[in-house]
Design a protein around this motif. Structure first.
Motif, PDB file in Angstrom:
ATOM      1  N   LEU A 223      -5.742   3.534 -25.132  1.00  0.00           N
ATOM      2  CA  LEU A 223      -4.989   2.383 -24.628  1.00  0.00           C
ATOM      3  C   LEU A 223      -4.048   2.828 -23.508  1.00  0.00           C
ATOM      4  O   LEU A 223      -3.923   2.167 -22.476  1.00  0.00           O
ATOM      5  CB  LEU A 223      -4.199   1.746 -25.771  1.00  0.00           C
ATOM      6  N   LEU A 224      -3.417   3.964 -23.721  1.00  0.00           N
ATOM      7  CA  LEU A 224      -2.475   4.490 -22.740  1.00  0.00           C
ATOM      8  C   LEU A 224      -3.182   4.730 -21.409  1.00  0.00           C
ATOM      9  O   LEU A 224      -2.727   4.297 -20.349  1.00  0.00           O
ATOM     10  CB  LEU A 224      -1.901   5.806 -23.272  1.00  0.00           C
ATOM     11  N   ARG A 225      -4.318   5.402 -21.482  1.00  0.00           N
ATOM     12  CA  ARG A 225      -5.067   5.705 -20.255  1.00  0.00           C
ATOM     13  C   ARG A 225      -5.538   4.410 -19.595  1.00  0.00           C
ATOM     14  O   ARG A 225      -5.402   4.240 -18.382  1.00  0.00           O
ATOM     15  CB  ARG A 225      -6.255   6.602 -20.592  1.00  0.00           C
ATOM     16  N   ASN A 226      -6.081   3.505 -20.403  1.00  0.00           N
ATOM     17  CA  ASN A 226      -6.539   2.234 -19.835  1.00  0.00           C
ATOM     18  C   ASN A 226      -5.406   1.501 -19.141  1.00  0.00           C
ATOM     19  O   ASN A 226      -5.556   0.979 -18.034  1.00  0.00           O
ATOM     20  CB  ASN A 226      -7.112   1.336 -20.929  1.00  0.00           C
ATOM     21  N   MET A 227      -4.246   1.449 -19.800  1.00  0.00           N
ATOM     22  CA  MET A 227      -3.124   0.700 -19.214  1.00  0.00           C
ATOM     23  C   MET A 227      -2.701   1.316 -17.891  1.00  0.00           C
ATOM     24  O   MET A 227      -2.399   0.612 -16.931  1.00  0.00           O
ATOM     25  CB  MET A 227      -1.945   0.652 -20.175  1.00  0.00           C
ATOM     26  N   HIS A 228      -2.677   2.635 -17.852  1.00  0.00           N
ATOM     27  CA  HIS A 228      -2.267   3.289 -16.606  1.00  0.00           C
ATOM     28  C   HIS A 228      -3.289   2.981 -15.501  1.00  0.00           C
ATOM     29  O   HIS A 228      -2.926   2.670 -14.375  1.00  0.00           O
ATOM     30  CB  HIS A 228      -2.165   4.798 -16.832  1.00  0.00           C
ATOM     31  N   ARG A 229      -4.535   3.059 -15.849  1.00  0.00           N
ATOM     32  CA  ARG A 229      -5.595   2.797 -14.871  1.00  0.00           C
ATOM     33  C   ARG A 229      -5.531   1.371 -14.333  1.00  0.00           C
ATOM     34  O   ARG A 229      -5.504   1.134 -13.130  1.00  0.00           O
ATOM     35  CB  ARG A 229      -6.944   3.034 -15.549  1.00  0.00           C
ATOM     36  N   TRP A 230      -5.498   0.412 -15.252  1.00  0.00           N
ATOM     37  CA  TRP A 230      -5.579  -0.986 -14.807  1.00  0.00           C
ATOM     38  C   TRP A 230      -4.289  -1.444 -14.156  1.00  0.00           C
ATOM     39  O   TRP A 230      -4.307  -2.271 -13.238  1.00  0.00           O
ATOM     40  CB  TRP A 230      -5.988  -1.908 -15.961  1.00  0.00           C
ATOM     41  N   ALA A 231      -3.166  -0.904 -14.597  1.00  0.00           N
ATOM     42  CA  ALA A 231      -1.915  -1.266 -13.924  1.00  0.00           C
ATOM     43  C   ALA A 231      -1.943  -0.785 -12.475  1.00  0.00           C
ATOM     44  O   ALA A 231      -1.438  -1.457 -11.579  1.00  0.00           O
ATOM     45  CB  ALA A 231      -0.720  -0.682 -14.665  1.00  0.00           C
ATOM     46  N   ALA A 232      -2.570   0.381 -12.258  1.00  0.00           N
ATOM     47  CA  ALA A 232      -2.652   0.899 -10.887  1.00  0.00           C
ATOM     48  C   ALA A 232      -3.480  -0.039 -10.010  1.00  0.00           C
ATOM     49  O   ALA A 232      -3.087  -0.369  -8.886  1.00  0.00           O
ATOM     50  CB  ALA A 232      -3.262   2.292 -10.887  1.00  0.00           C
ATOM     51  N   HIS A 233      -4.623  -0.476 -10.535  1.00  0.00           N
ATOM     52  CA  HIS A 233      -5.452  -1.400  -9.759  1.00  0.00           C
ATOM     53  C   HIS A 233      -4.710  -2.709  -9.514  1.00  0.00           C
ATOM     54  O   HIS A 233      -4.737  -3.256  -8.413  1.00  0.00           O
ATOM     55  CB  HIS A 233      -6.753  -1.689 -10.508  1.00  0.00           C
ATOM     56  N   LEU A 234      -4.073  -3.203 -10.567  1.00  0.00           N
ATOM     57  CA  LEU A 234      -3.333  -4.460 -10.432  1.00  0.00           C
ATOM     58  C   LEU A 234      -2.222  -4.345  -9.401  1.00  0.00           C
ATOM     59  O   LEU A 234      -1.966  -5.283  -8.647  1.00  0.00           O
ATOM     60  CB  LEU A 234      -2.708  -4.847 -11.779  1.00  0.00           C
ATOM     61  N   MET A 235      -1.583  -3.191  -9.371  1.00  0.00           N
ATOM     62  CA  MET A 235      -0.470  -3.022  -8.439  1.00  0.00           C
ATOM     63  C   MET A 235      -0.965  -3.141  -7.003  1.00  0.00           C
ATOM     64  O   MET A 235      -0.285  -3.717  -6.152  1.00  0.00           O
ATOM     65  CB  MET A 235       0.205  -1.671  -8.651  1.00  0.00           C
ATOM     66  N   ILE A 236      -2.157  -2.612  -6.751  1.00  0.00           N
ATOM     67  CA  ILE A 236      -2.694  -2.719  -5.392  1.00  0.00           C
ATOM     68  C   ILE A 236      -2.968  -4.174  -5.041  1.00  0.00           C
ATOM     69  O   ILE A 236      -2.599  -4.658  -3.965  1.00  0.00           O
ATOM     70  CB  ILE A 236      -3.970  -1.867  -5.266  1.00  0.00           C
ATOM     71  N   ILE A 237      -3.575  -4.897  -5.970  1.00  0.00           N
ATOM     72  CA  ILE A 237      -3.820  -6.316  -5.717  1.00  0.00           C
ATOM     73  C   ILE A 237      -2.492  -7.040  -5.497  1.00  0.00           C
ATOM     74  O   ILE A 237      -2.337  -7.822  -4.561  1.00  0.00           O
ATOM     75  CB  ILE A 237      -4.583  -6.945  -6.899  1.00  0.00           C
ATOM     76  N   ALA A 238      -1.516  -6.736  -6.362  1.00  0.00           N
ATOM     77  CA  ALA A 238      -0.233  -7.436  -6.267  1.00  0.00           C
ATOM     78  C   ALA A 238       0.451  -7.129  -4.944  1.00  0.00           C
ATOM     79  O   ALA A 238       1.034  -8.022  -4.325  1.00  0.00           O
ATOM     80  CB  ALA A 238       0.666  -7.054  -7.445  1.00  0.00           C
ATOM     81  N   VAL A 239       0.373  -5.883  -4.488  1.00  0.00           N
ATOM     82  CA  VAL A 239       1.084  -5.553  -3.252  1.00  0.00           C
ATOM     83  C   VAL A 239       0.394  -6.226  -2.061  1.00  0.00           C
ATOM     84  O   VAL A 239       1.064  -6.706  -1.137  1.00  0.00           O
ATOM     85  CB  VAL A 239       1.230  -4.023  -3.073  1.00  0.00           C
ATOM     86  N   TRP A 240      -0.915  -6.351  -2.098  1.00  0.00           N
ATOM     87  CA  TRP A 240      -1.600  -7.076  -1.020  1.00  0.00           C
ATOM     88  C   TRP A 240      -1.211  -8.550  -1.025  1.00  0.00           C
ATOM     89  O   TRP A 240      -0.946  -9.143   0.019  1.00  0.00           O
ATOM     90  CB  TRP A 240      -3.128  -6.956  -1.157  1.00  0.00           C
ATOM     91  N   LEU A 241      -1.190  -9.137  -2.217  1.00  0.00           N
ATOM     92  CA  LEU A 241      -0.840 -10.557  -2.287  1.00  0.00           C
ATOM     93  C   LEU A 241       0.622 -10.782  -1.894  1.00  0.00           C
ATOM     94  O   LEU A 241       0.963 -11.797  -1.278  1.00  0.00           O
ATOM     95  CB  LEU A 241      -1.122 -11.109  -3.682  1.00  0.00           C
ATOM     96  N   HIS A 242       1.471  -9.803  -2.230  1.00  0.00           N
ATOM     97  CA  HIS A 242       2.878  -9.900  -1.835  1.00  0.00           C
ATOM     98  C   HIS A 242       2.991  -9.907  -0.308  1.00  0.00           C
ATOM     99  O   HIS A 242       3.686 -10.744   0.274  1.00  0.00           O
ATOM    100  CB  HIS A 242       3.650  -8.735  -2.437  1.00  0.00           C
ATOM    101  N   MET A 243       2.265  -8.997   0.313  1.00  0.00           N
ATOM    102  CA  MET A 243       2.270  -8.959   1.770  1.00  0.00           C
ATOM    103  C   MET A 243       1.749 -10.284   2.344  1.00  0.00           C
ATOM    104  O   MET A 243       2.319 -10.824   3.298  1.00  0.00           O
ATOM    105  CB  MET A 243       1.423  -7.807   2.273  1.00  0.00           C
TER     106      MET A 243
END
Ligand code: HEM
Lengths: 313, 328
Positions: A139-159
């Motif tokens: 779960l820990l590894r999955n959360m780190h992985r998917w949060a990283a992907h989500l962060m990229i999407i979020a930063v693009w949408l923020h821009m």
């Protein structure tokens, strides 16, 4: 107390005295316990609570403002904000979501570091161990992985949001630039993390990625002007990135240090600047009243600097 | 060949591709969400512009408004409760995602076994896709630098003071179109191509085609000078060199022409677009020379990408300008 009995007869026996004071003590103790119990019903009145929070949390305007201003985490915010900016539809919360994901990533990342050795012998096995044996490791590894992907999407949408609301316009030009750097750093953060499991996926992704560095003009051994500058596979910019001419143990260590220490630190510094500038530039840009074409003013030259005192906006 | 649904599913459901699938829905949604608010504001602007009295008295936002209300509210609780709520929702989403989908882990890294296709993570696939159209020093170094610098100059070249802090479409048509073309039309689209279309050997597979690593692409790519049949060997006696040398020089000199023509045509096109309406003329006049040059340069360079894609994919042309040191 014996002296206060008032009947003049003071008790003399030691035993008597002791009994009396014991009774008195019991009385005051129950009194105190009762008082304590009622206080517990209102924990915000305790010394402990007040030492931590310093203000009352009630609906008094003053205290609402103070609860933001006197808290080190909350005081990133101003005490008051544009009423329409509190709705979801203006900012989409994207900057906040990006920041939250960064915190989640830091938290899960530190936990992952407890189980991970950045060495060719250990790295892959550590991931297997994490996935199969560590409690909640998967779960820990999955959360780190998917949060990283989500962060990229979020930063693009923020821009995207910042662009669509024209929030990069004066006086926020510089903060937009800080944001662009943050976006680049976010992607680099993800990319350096990709190599760490030391599996085929990461290995080939990083091989493909760093192969481009060979072609850097002037600084890469295959780039235009590179050979003329004396670049070889053993001294060019790709060599510097990988700590070698192939993706191997040194590359793993370098990726690890960039990923876990250097880039997060740089991101933290830029985030500090970013948030500070949001405040200094007068808070969130809107939702602002619409402006009409007929109201465009002549450009003054040199352009006046717009400074707002802190605390406003 | 039958439509291969399994192939599509295999790519779309690869755990590391789920985010780009999500973006396929999120990007159009937020585009719609932004434009919807923009159009609502545009309606308000139209009313204010047609009615001088309303422009003075009417509340200039589409949000609800009551004169009794304060313009500002306390951050605590009105803003922060939203933040906490969003944080909780994101956590729940992340938990659900992490419980249902496992992060990929392939075989241990092995330099002797190449992955085919060897793909970068999805957010870099736009750059990897660019490798098809440009040499690595352009696709991997120059283009990323141009994108970063190009994004950073936006605030300094956009001289339109309207639309600062509110959604609008009408007041910022040009900048919005430019950004959408760049972000959705180039960046996201190239990522989608890199993820879903590019199979083994980075060959082009339409959706529904099976990714066949054995397939051989017969398309022969030519350089522009070959298309025009440029042969400079007859120059050899004039310059006292070998025929090969003369041919190389002839090619290098020939290549300058299409490039110059492109820059001129693109500049005219960009200039036409930037001064098309009365309003854009007004903004154009506000700009300094430096701003204009910067903006035109970046717009022309941005335009070069779809042109090169078109030349390559439709006309199978690889290089426009071939020199002994580099090729474009
Ligand atoms: C790690 C990445 C980033 C984080 C954590 C972050 C965070 C934030 C936050 C929390 C805000 C407050 C308003 C909001 O939530 O929208 C904000 C505002 C802003 N951000 Fe970012 N940001 C990041 C990246 C970017 C990028 C990539 C850009 C643009 C290229 C950018 C430009 C701005 C600007 C101009 C504002 C002011 C917006 C306004 O006044 O309406 N930021 N940022």
């Amino acid at each position: 107390m014996p002296e206060e009995n008032g009947d003049g007869k003071s008790k003399t026996g030691v035993l008597e005295k002791a009994k009396d004071s014991a009774a008195a003590l019991r009385e005051t103790l129950t009194e105190k316990a009762k008082q304590q119990a009622t206080e517990l019903k209102e924990p915000e009145k305790t010394q402990l609570y007040r030492s931590i929070f310093r203000v009352k949390h009630d609906e008094e305007p003053r205290n609402r403002a103070l609860s933001v201003l006197s808290n080190v985490f909350f005081h990133l915010h101003p005490a008051k904000v544009n009423r329409d900016a509190t709705k979801y539809n203006f900012t989409w919360g994207m900057g906040g979501i990006t920041f939250y994901l960064f915190i989640v990533l830091t938290f899960t990342g530190v936990l992952l570091m407890f189980y991970y050795h950045p060495s060719k012998i250990q790295a892959f096995r550590d991931i297997l161990y994490l996935e199969n044996d560590v409690p909640f490791g998967k779960l820990l590894r999955n959360m780190h992985r998917w949060a990283a992907h989500l962060m990229i999407i979020a930063v693009w949408l923020h821009m995207f949001r910042v662009f669509m609301t024209g929030s990069y316009k004066r006086p926020r030009e510089f903060n937009w630039c800080v944001g662009v750097l943050l976006m680049v750093l976010t992607m680099l953060l993800s990319f350096t993390g990709y190599l760490l499991p030391d599996d085929q996926l990461g290995f080939w992704a990083v091989t493909v990625g760093t192969n481009m560095a060979r072609a850097t003009p002037l600084l890469g051994n295959e780039g235009p002007g590179g050979p003329q500058m004396g670049m070889t596979p053993y001294n060019d910019v790709r060599f510097a990135l990988l700590g070698g001419s192939i993706v191997d143990a040194n590359a793993l260590l370098r990726a690890y240090i960039w990923h876990c220490i250097a880039i997060p630190l740089i991101v933290a510094i830029f985030l500090g600047v970013h948030f500070w500038r949001v405040r200094k530039d007068g808070g969130i840009s809107g939702p602002a009243p619409v402006m009409l074409e007929s109201e465009i003013k002549e450009e003054r030259s040199p352009r006046p600097v717009i400074l707002r005192p802190s605390g406003m906006g | 060949m039958p439509f291969d649904w399994r192939q599509i599913w295999e790519v779309a459901s690869a755990p590391d591709n789920v985010p780009i699938v999500a973006l396929l829905f999120l990007a159009p949604f937020y585009m719609w969400y932004a434009l919807r608010q923009g159009i609502a504001n545009d309606k308000l602007i139209a009313i204010l512009e047609s009615d001088a009295q309303a422009a003075k008295t009417k509340y200039r936002k589409t949000q609800e408004w009551d004169p009794k209300w304060e313009r500002e509210v306390h951050t605590w609780p009105y803003l922060m409760r939203m933040e906490f709520l969003v944080a909780i929702l994101v956590t729940v989403l992340l938990m659900a995602w992490s419980l249902t989908l496992n992060a990929p882990l392939e075989e241990p890294a092995n330099p002797n076994v190449t992955m085919n296709p060897a793909k970068a993570p999805w957010y870099f696939l736009g750059l990897q896709e660019m490798l098809v159209y440009f040499d690595p020093w352009i696709a991997g170094v120059v283009m990323p630098t141009l994108i970063i610098v190009g994004l950073m100059v936006i605030p300094y070249i956009d001289s339109n003071p309207l639309g600062n802090g509110y959604y609008t479409y009408k007041q910022r048509r040009f900048s919005i179109w430019t950004f959408l073309v760049g972000f959705i039309g180039l960046w996201v689209l190239m990522i989608v191509i890199g993820t879903f279309i590019r199979g083994p050997g980075w060959m082009w597979f339409w959706p529904g085609q099976t990714w066949d690593a054995e397939r051989v692409d017969y398309a022969v790519n030519r350089n522009l000078d070959q298309v025009f049949g440029i042969d400079g060997s007859w120059l050899a006696p004039i310059f006292h060199t070998t025929k090969d040398q003369a041919a190389i020089w002839a090619r290098a000199i020939f290549g300058i022409f299409p490039l110059v023509i492109f820059f001129i045509v693109a500049a005219i096109l960009v200039h036409w677009v930037c001064t098309r309406t009365e309003f854009s003329k007004k903004i154009y006049k506000r700009m300094s020379l430096l701003q204009l040059v910067t903006m035109y340069t970046f717009l022309i360079l941005m335009l070069s990408l779809p042109i090169k894609i078109l030349l390559r994919l439709v006309f199978t042309i690889k290089y426009i300008w071939v020199t002994p040191w580099f090729s474009i």
